[in-house]
Design a protein around this motif. Structure first.
Motif, PDB file in Angstrom:
ATOM      1  N   GLY A  15       0.992  -1.234   0.125  1.00  0.00           N
ATOM      2  CA  GLY A  15      -0.079  -0.055   0.138  1.00  0.00           C
ATOM      3  C   GLY A  15       0.880   1.315   0.166  1.00  0.00           C
ATOM      4  N   ASN A  16       0.403   2.127   0.819  1.00  0.00           N
ATOM      5  CA  ASN A  16       1.242   3.460   0.780  1.00  0.00           C
ATOM      6  C   ASN A  16       2.620   3.528   1.398  1.00  0.00           C
ATOM      7  OD1 ASN A  16       0.789   3.723   3.679  1.00  0.00           O
ATOM      8  ND2 ASN A  16      -1.175   4.662   3.391  1.00  0.00           N
ATOM      9  N   ARG A  17       3.049   4.650   1.195  1.00  0.00           N
ATOM     10  CA  ARG A  17       4.615   4.863   1.423  1.00  0.00           C
ATOM     11  C   ARG A  17       4.952   4.621   2.944  1.00  0.00           C
ATOM     12  NH1 ARG A  17       5.141   9.734  -0.154  1.00  0.00           N
ATOM     13  NH2 ARG A  17       6.414   9.173  -2.057  1.00  0.00           N
ATOM     14  N   SER A  18       4.062   4.771   4.032  1.00  0.00           N
ATOM     15  CA  SER A  18       4.484   4.608   5.481  1.00  0.00           C
ATOM     16  C   SER A  18       4.205   3.281   5.643  1.00  0.00           C
ATOM     17  CB  SER A  18       3.418   5.345   6.142  1.00  0.00           C
ATOM     18  OG  SER A  18       2.121   4.911   5.950  1.00  0.00           O
ATOM     19  N   SER A  19       3.765   2.251   4.957  1.00  0.00           N
ATOM     20  CA  SER A  19       3.487   0.840   5.008  1.00  0.00           C
ATOM     21  C   SER A  19       4.688   0.179   4.542  1.00  0.00           C
ATOM     22  CB  SER A  19       2.173   0.129   4.723  1.00  0.00           C
ATOM     23  OG  SER A  19       2.416   0.262   3.223  1.00  0.00           O
ATOM     24  N   VAL A  20       5.758   0.791   3.762  1.00  0.00           N
ATOM     25  CA  VAL A  20       6.899   0.119   3.251  1.00  0.00           C
ATOM     26  C   VAL A  20       7.868  -0.170   4.293  1.00  0.00           C
ATOM     27  CG1 VAL A  20       8.591   0.129   1.511  1.00  0.00           C
ATOM     28  CG2 VAL A  20       6.250   0.897   0.863  1.00  0.00           C
ATOM     29  N   SER A  21       8.292  -1.438   4.450  1.00  0.00           N
ATOM     30  CA  SER A  21       9.502  -1.615   5.220  1.00  0.00           C
ATOM     31  C   SER A  21      10.713  -1.690   4.848  1.00  0.00           C
ATOM     32  CB  SER A  21       9.239  -3.056   6.052  1.00  0.00           C
ATOM     33  OG  SER A  21      10.112  -3.194   6.845  1.00  0.00           O
ATOM     34  N   ASP A 128      10.459  10.703  -2.644  1.00  0.00           N
ATOM     35  CA  ASP A 128      10.019   9.815  -3.888  1.00  0.00           C
ATOM     36  C   ASP A 128      10.923   8.619  -3.859  1.00  0.00           C
ATOM     37  OD1 ASP A 128       8.063  11.519  -4.348  1.00  0.00           O
ATOM     38  OD2 ASP A 128       9.244  12.459  -5.667  1.00  0.00           O
ATOM     39  N   PHE A 129      11.678   8.069  -3.175  1.00  0.00           N
ATOM     40  CA  PHE A 129      12.478   6.924  -3.365  1.00  0.00           C
ATOM     41  C   PHE A 129      12.342   5.979  -2.337  1.00  0.00           C
ATOM     42  CE2 PHE A 129      14.555   9.893  -6.155  1.00  0.00           C
ATOM     43  CZ  PHE A 129      15.431   9.131  -7.117  1.00  0.00           C
ATOM     44  N   THR A 130      11.565   6.268  -1.205  1.00  0.00           N
ATOM     45  CA  THR A 130      11.527   5.615  -0.061  1.00  0.00           C
ATOM     46  C   THR A 130      10.775   4.222  -0.345  1.00  0.00           C
ATOM     47  OG1 THR A 130       9.353   6.546   0.363  1.00  0.00           O
ATOM     48  CG2 THR A 130      11.333   7.322   1.634  1.00  0.00           C
ATOM     49  N   THR A 131      10.098   4.125  -1.544  1.00  0.00           N
ATOM     50  CA  THR A 131       9.387   2.906  -1.537  1.00  0.00           C
ATOM     51  C   THR A 131      10.359   1.859  -2.391  1.00  0.00           C
ATOM     52  OG1 THR A 131       8.072   3.957  -3.481  1.00  0.00           O
ATOM     53  CG2 THR A 131       7.099   4.051  -1.363  1.00  0.00           C
ATOM     54  N   ARG A 132      11.380   2.428  -3.095  1.00  0.00           N
ATOM     55  CA  ARG A 132      12.015   1.957  -4.097  1.00  0.00           C
ATOM     56  C   ARG A 132      13.113   0.563  -3.384  1.00  0.00           C
ATOM     57  NH1 ARG A 132      12.918   6.535  -8.660  1.00  0.00           N
ATOM     58  NH2 ARG A 132      10.929   7.181  -8.497  1.00  0.00           N
ATOM     59  N   TYR A 133      13.447   0.789  -2.441  1.00  0.00           N
ATOM     60  CA  TYR A 133      14.381  -0.120  -1.830  1.00  0.00           C
ATOM     61  C   TYR A 133      13.800  -0.917  -0.386  1.00  0.00           C
ATOM     62  CZ  TYR A 133      17.153   3.074  -4.662  1.00  0.00           C
ATOM     63  OH  TYR A 133      17.526   3.595  -5.831  1.00  0.00           O
ATOM     64  N   THR A 274      10.309   5.761   7.083  1.00  0.00           N
ATOM     65  CA  THR A 274      10.917   5.060   6.064  1.00  0.00           C
ATOM     66  C   THR A 274      12.230   5.764   5.386  1.00  0.00           C
ATOM     67  OG1 THR A 274       9.490   5.155   4.288  1.00  0.00           O
ATOM     68  CG2 THR A 274       9.415   3.226   5.961  1.00  0.00           C
ATOM     69  N   ASN A 275      12.135   7.139   5.333  1.00  0.00           N
ATOM     70  CA  ASN A 275      12.920   8.039   4.654  1.00  0.00           C
ATOM     71  C   ASN A 275      14.139   8.228   5.591  1.00  0.00           C
ATOM     72  OD1 ASN A 275      14.399  10.351   3.696  1.00  0.00           O
ATOM     73  ND2 ASN A 275      12.399  11.362   2.904  1.00  0.00           N
ATOM     74  N   PHE A 276      15.336   7.894   5.229  1.00  0.00           N
ATOM     75  CA  PHE A 276      16.442   7.563   5.769  1.00  0.00           C
ATOM     76  C   PHE A 276      17.076   9.031   6.222  1.00  0.00           C
ATOM     77  CE2 PHE A 276      21.237   7.798   5.692  1.00  0.00           C
ATOM     78  CZ  PHE A 276      21.535   7.201   6.791  1.00  0.00           C
ATOM     79  N   PHE A 277      16.988  10.000   5.262  1.00  0.00           N
ATOM     80  CA  PHE A 277      17.417  11.594   5.710  1.00  0.00           C
ATOM     81  C   PHE A 277      16.447  12.094   6.745  1.00  0.00           C
ATOM     82  CE2 PHE A 277      19.534  10.544   1.599  1.00  0.00           C
ATOM     83  CZ  PHE A 277      20.927  10.650   2.012  1.00  0.00           C
ATOM     84  N   ASN A 278      15.320  11.725   6.681  1.00  0.00           N
ATOM     85  CA  ASN A 278      14.197  12.421   7.779  1.00  0.00           C
ATOM     86  C   ASN A 278      14.627  11.822   8.952  1.00  0.00           C
ATOM     87  OD1 ASN A 278      12.383  14.060   6.325  1.00  0.00           O
ATOM     88  ND2 ASN A 278      10.894  12.457   5.718  1.00  0.00           N
ATOM     89  N   ARG A 279      14.980  10.661   9.058  1.00  0.00           N
ATOM     90  CA  ARG A 279      15.644  10.054  10.211  1.00  0.00           C
ATOM     91  C   ARG A 279      16.692  10.708  10.700  1.00  0.00           C
ATOM     92  NH1 ARG A 279      15.684   3.621  10.302  1.00  0.00           N
ATOM     93  NH2 ARG A 279      13.882   3.000   9.019  1.00  0.00           N
ATOM     94  N   LEU A 280      17.526  11.099   9.882  1.00  0.00           N
ATOM     95  CA  LEU A 280      18.791  12.035  10.293  1.00  0.00           C
ATOM     96  C   LEU A 280      18.335  13.304  11.108  1.00  0.00           C
ATOM     97  CD1 LEU A 280      21.215  11.227   7.591  1.00  0.00           C
ATOM     98  CD2 LEU A 280      20.807  10.022   9.425  1.00  0.00           C
TER      99      LEU A 280
END
Length: 292
Positions: A15-21, A128-133, A274-280
């Motif tokens: 589903g949406n971006r937030s559900s991607v692990s 926009d890249f958070t769901t790609r990996y 899931t956005n690595f740079f948001n985590r930083l």
């Protein structure tokens, strides 16, 4: 250049971006010259060969050299995203085995200082890249500089590379101490590199784990031993990963073991973003103190 790809069926079902692990695995060391970047690049290729979607980020902003290790020449780097507003699909490049790489820059003062504005720009560009990996591997600089700790704070799992050199042992313990002063639960896999025998690696791990248990009330996970091997030195000189050129060697098998152990270790507490740079960006807000 990196080509845009559609979501996998697995990702569509989520589903949406937030559900991607997406597992963020950071590879670090207390001391330079221990083989950290060589391990990072071969570990990423090992995952890629398992048909995983992998991004390898060169976060050694002082001496980034993953592109050289992988036999690549890159035109753009993270600095171009920050200073020029360049889209990430022009900066992320495809390397060996289809691995995607985000190259570092060693000449950007903005990145060297890890200013919040730089991280926020990267976070926005990465949205926009958070769901790609499925896996993002981050090769940090060595030591306990604030910029390195910032990258460690964004990790789901940490691989700490150590050698039998006394300075490496001392500096690795300092890294563990700093990590545990901030995060008590993130899994730390200790990988013994450049050892003469598997037994030497076992002893090194047990020594470090005992110290960590006694003084930090925490445990390490053994990532395995990587023996001294001329094949590794040859691959570095040739700028070609040994996981591709020599997949049946002892070194390649050691990377595969580390890979399996990483995948078996559960994420203790899943980071909500899931956005690595948001985590930083979030990690920069954490105030931490320690006594070395």
């Amino acid at each position: 250049m990196f080509q845009n790809t559609n979501l996998t069926p697995k990702q569509k079902r989520r589903g949406n971006r937030s559900s991607v692990s997406c597992d963020i695995i950071t590879i670090t060391s207390g001391k330079g010259g221990v083989g950290k970047s060589t391990i990072s690049s071969n570990l990423a290729i090992s995952l890629q060969k398992m048909k995983k979607k992998v991004l390898l980020i060169d976060a050694d902003i002082h001496l980034g050299n993953l592109d050289l290790i992988l036999g690549m020449r890159t035109q753009y780097t993270i600095a171009d995203v920050v200073s020029e507003g360049m889209p990430l699909d022009k900066v992320i490049v495809e390397g060996p085995a289809g691995l995607h790489i985000l190259p570092a820059s060693s000449a950007s003062l903005e990145l060297l200082e890890m200013e919040d504005v730089a991280l926020k720009k990267l976070a926005a560009a990465f949205e926009d890249f958070t769901t790609r990996y499925e896996y993002i591997l981050v090769d940090t600089g060595a030591g306990i500089a604030p910029s390195v700790i910032t990258f460690l704070l964004g990790a789901d799992k940490i691989v700490l590379v150590i050698t039998p050199d006394p300075a490496s042992i001392s500096d690795a313990y300092a890294v563990i101490k700093v990590i545990r002063s901030v995060n008590k639960t993130v899994p730390i896999l200790l990988t013994a590199n450049k050892v003469s025998t598997p037994e030497e690696g076992d002893v090194l791990y047990k020594k470090m784990n005992l110290m960590t248990q006694k003084f930090l009330k925490s445990r390490l996970i053994f990532g395995g031993s990587i023996l001294r091997d001329d094949i590794i030195a040859q691959s570095v000189r040739r700028r070609s990963p040994f996981m591709l050129d020599y997949p049946n060697t002892t070194a390649a098998k050691a990377i595969s073991i580390l890979n399996r152990r990483l995948l078996q270790v559960p994420v203790v507490e899943r980071h909500p973003d899931t956005n690595f740079f948001n985590r930083l960006v979030s990690g920069r807000k954490i105030q931490f103190e320690w006594n070395l």
